[in-house]
Design a protein around this motif. Structure first.
Motif, PDB file in Angstrom:
ATOM      1  N   UNK A   8      -2.607   0.632  -8.510  1.00  9.04           N
ATOM      2  CA  UNK A   8      -2.556  -0.656  -9.183  1.00  9.04           C
ATOM      3  C   UNK A   8      -2.565  -1.807  -8.195  1.00  9.04           C
ATOM      4  N   UNK A   9      -2.087  -2.975  -8.650  1.00  4.13           N
ATOM      5  CA  UNK A   9      -2.071  -4.163  -7.808  1.00  4.13           C
ATOM      6  C   UNK A   9      -0.903  -4.119  -6.819  1.00  4.13           C
ATOM      7  N   UNK A  10      -0.924  -5.044  -5.881  1.00  6.68           N
ATOM      8  CA  UNK A  10       0.109  -5.125  -4.851  1.00  6.68           C
ATOM      9  C   UNK A  10       1.474  -5.403  -5.475  1.00  6.68           C
ATOM     10  N   UNK A  51      -2.528   4.881  -0.450  1.00  9.14           N
ATOM     11  CA  UNK A  51      -1.476   4.007  -0.967  1.00  9.14           C
ATOM     12  C   UNK A  51      -0.224   4.101  -0.115  1.00  9.14           C
ATOM     13  N   UNK A  52       0.308   2.930   0.280  1.00 10.84           N
ATOM     14  CA  UNK A  52       1.581   2.848   0.984  1.00 10.84           C
ATOM     15  C   UNK A  52       2.682   2.530  -0.030  1.00 10.84           C
ATOM     16  N   UNK A  53       3.814   3.265   0.042  1.00 10.63           N
ATOM     17  CA  UNK A  53       4.991   2.979  -0.769  1.00 10.63           C
ATOM     18  C   UNK A  53       6.178   2.921   0.187  1.00 10.63           C
ATOM     19  N   UNK A  80      11.311   3.451   6.018  1.00 12.45           N
ATOM     20  CA  UNK A  80      10.802   4.715   5.517  1.00 12.45           C
ATOM     21  C   UNK A  80       9.715   4.484   4.491  1.00 12.45           C
ATOM     22  N   UNK A  81       8.715   5.354   4.509  1.00 15.51           N
ATOM     23  CA  UNK A  81       7.593   5.174   3.580  1.00 15.51           C
ATOM     24  C   UNK A  81       6.923   6.490   3.287  1.00 15.51           C
ATOM     25  N   UNK A  82       6.233   6.534   2.159  1.00 15.99           N
ATOM     26  CA  UNK A  82       5.306   7.610   1.831  1.00 15.99           C
ATOM     27  C   UNK A  82       3.907   7.020   1.797  1.00 15.99           C
ATOM     28  N   UNK A  83       2.955   7.761   2.325  1.00 16.37           N
ATOM     29  CA  UNK A  83       1.554   7.348   2.294  1.00 16.37           C
ATOM     30  C   UNK A  83       0.785   8.411   1.520  1.00 16.37           C
ATOM     31  N   UNK A  84       0.156   8.002   0.431  1.00 17.51           N
ATOM     32  CA  UNK A  84      -0.557   8.921  -0.447  1.00 17.51           C
ATOM     33  C   UNK A  84      -2.063   8.772  -0.229  1.00 17.51           C
ATOM     34  N   UNK A  85      -2.683   9.846   0.205  1.00 14.22           N
ATOM     35  CA  UNK A  85      -4.132   9.861   0.421  1.00 14.22           C
ATOM     36  C   UNK A  85      -4.755  10.699  -0.685  1.00 14.22           C
ATOM     37  N   UNK A  86      -5.609  10.064  -1.469  1.00 19.71           N
ATOM     38  CA  UNK A  86      -6.215  10.742  -2.618  1.00 19.71           C
ATOM     39  C   UNK A  86      -7.724  10.956  -2.455  1.00 19.71           C
ATOM     40  N   UNK A  87      -8.231  10.837  -1.255  1.00 18.63           N
ATOM     41  CA  UNK A  87      -9.652  11.054  -1.024  1.00 18.63           C
ATOM     42  C   UNK A  87     -10.463   9.784  -1.109  1.00 18.63           C
ATOM     43  N   UNK A  88     -10.327   9.052  -2.211  1.00 18.21           N
ATOM     44  CA  UNK A  88     -11.046   7.785  -2.377  1.00 18.21           C
ATOM     45  C   UNK A  88     -10.106   6.583  -2.329  1.00 18.21           C
ATOM     46  N   UNK A  89      -8.836   6.830  -2.034  1.00 19.89           N
ATOM     47  CA  UNK A  89      -7.876   5.726  -1.899  1.00 19.89           C
ATOM     48  C   UNK A  89      -6.711   6.190  -1.046  1.00 19.89           C
ATOM     49  N   UNK A 109      -2.490  -0.648  -1.646  1.00 25.12           N
ATOM     50  CA  UNK A 109      -3.464   0.437  -1.540  1.00 25.12           C
ATOM     51  C   UNK A 109      -4.782  -0.080  -0.994  1.00 25.12           C
ATOM     52  N   UNK A 110      -5.627   0.849  -0.609  1.00 24.43           N
ATOM     53  CA  UNK A 110      -6.980   0.519  -0.198  1.00 24.43           C
ATOM     54  C   UNK A 110      -7.961   1.535  -0.762  1.00 24.43           C
ATOM     55  N   UNK A 111      -9.132   1.059  -1.137  1.00 23.67           N
ATOM     56  CA  UNK A 111     -10.217   1.947  -1.522  1.00 23.67           C
ATOM     57  C   UNK A 111     -10.821   2.568  -0.266  1.00 23.67           C
TER      58      UNK A 111
END
Length: 315
Positions: free
Chosen positions: A167-169, A264-266, A253-262, A179-181
């Motif tokens: 979603x949005x920032x 996301x930093x949390x 602390x953070x999680x970084x989610x890589x989904x192939x086409x995006x 996130x980034x595309x």
């Protein structure tokens, strides 16, 4: 390559609990939960130092993981020919950042205009160009992109553009998300320290958690080891190899989610402080990255196995 001594990671037990609870709730379903409506850019102007500074206003407040920070300051500057900085923080209150005396670098521009003042004409898509990297933004909802001037490649794009994967920032006191595309053919490396069966190459599906510390017993009250939230993106563009890197200078602390086409930093605190390194080769990326964070110490002769040295060498 992606970690060093002299860490700046320091988290409270409460923050860790917030992190675990937030990430469990956000990722409890296959479709990621979209937290808010993002921000809108309400004013922007050039700075005497050569950058741009603007004000972002939250579009719609909610209390998921706490209240949104209503006003943010955006500061963008091409610090060198091959390095672009994008800094986003609270416009009204100081937030924790990696100390400037710990990692020497240029300080962000102070906000001079009256907060809340907007231009008479609507702000649309604009660009801020450097030698190789181009920063562009959309005002409402706010998103930004970083492109390469030489071949037009988009290196980072935070626009959700109706995406189901993010979603949005989001910018709250103890929860930040952006996130980034990404193109499908991008190969990402980095985000250490972690142990993955594939090595340092990132693979879609699993979160990469950055929460690293290793304190030496002989150095009291000092955090001597940590991880750097940086990744290198390798692509093939028109038959040519192309590399760049993205550093998020945030010690929380953070999680970084890589989904192939995006991607996301949390994050559970701090600010968005992005550095983009243009490359375009892996060696150039490492050179540009270490020019900011510091060069590694030279290796001693004995580390190369040179134990038996001749008197001529010793002299």
């Amino acid at each position: 390559m992606f970690s060093s001594t002299g860490s700046f990671l320091s988290l409270s037990v409460f923050s860790v609990l917030v992190l675990l609870l937030s990430f469990y709730q956000v990722n409890s379903s296959s479709t990621p939960t979209k937290i808010g409506k993002g921000y809108r850019l309400i004013s922007i102007e050039e700075t005497p130092g050569g950058g741009i500074v603007g004000v972002l206003q939250v579009k719609q407040k909610n209390n998921i993981y706490g209240p949104d920070i209503p006003l943010l300051q955006l500061h963008v500057k091409h610090e060198t020919q091959d390095r672009l900085r994008v800094h986003i923080t609270d416009a009204e209150k100081q937030r924790w950042e990696v100390p400037y005396d710990l990692l020497p670098r240029e300080k962000t521009q102070a906000l001079k205009q009256t907060i809340g003042r907007s231009r008479k004409n609507p702000i649309t898509v604009q660009e801020y160009s450097g030698s190789e990297l181009i920063f562009s933004y959309i005002a409402d909802p706010f998103s930004f992109a970083v492109k390469r001037k030489s071949n037009g490649q988009t290196l980072f794009n935070s626009s959700s553009d109706g995406s189901e994967s993010f979603g949005e920032m989001v910018f709250k006191d103890q929860y930040l998300e952006i996130s980034t595309q990404l193109p499908k053919d991008a190969s990402l490396y980095g985000l250490g320290e972690n142990t993955q069966p594939h090595g340092i190459k990132l693979y879609p599906g699993d979160p990469y958690t950055l929460y690293t510390t290793d304190i030496s017993a002989i150095n009291l009250n000092a955090d001597l080891y940590g991880s750097h939230p940086v990744y290198m993106d390798l692509r093939k563009v028109k038959g040519q190899a192309d590399a760049h890197a993205v550093l998020l200078l945030n010690s929380n602390g953070m999680d970084v989610f890589y989904r192939g086409t995006s991607l996301t930093y949390k994050i559970i605190g701090g600010v968005f402080d992005f550095y983009f390194f243009s490359g375009p080769t892996p060696l150039a990326v490492v050179d540009q990255y270490t020019s900011l964070i510091g060069r590694p110490a030279p290796m001693p002769y004995w580390a190369f196995g040179m134990i038996l040295l001749s008197p001529l060498v010793l002299s």
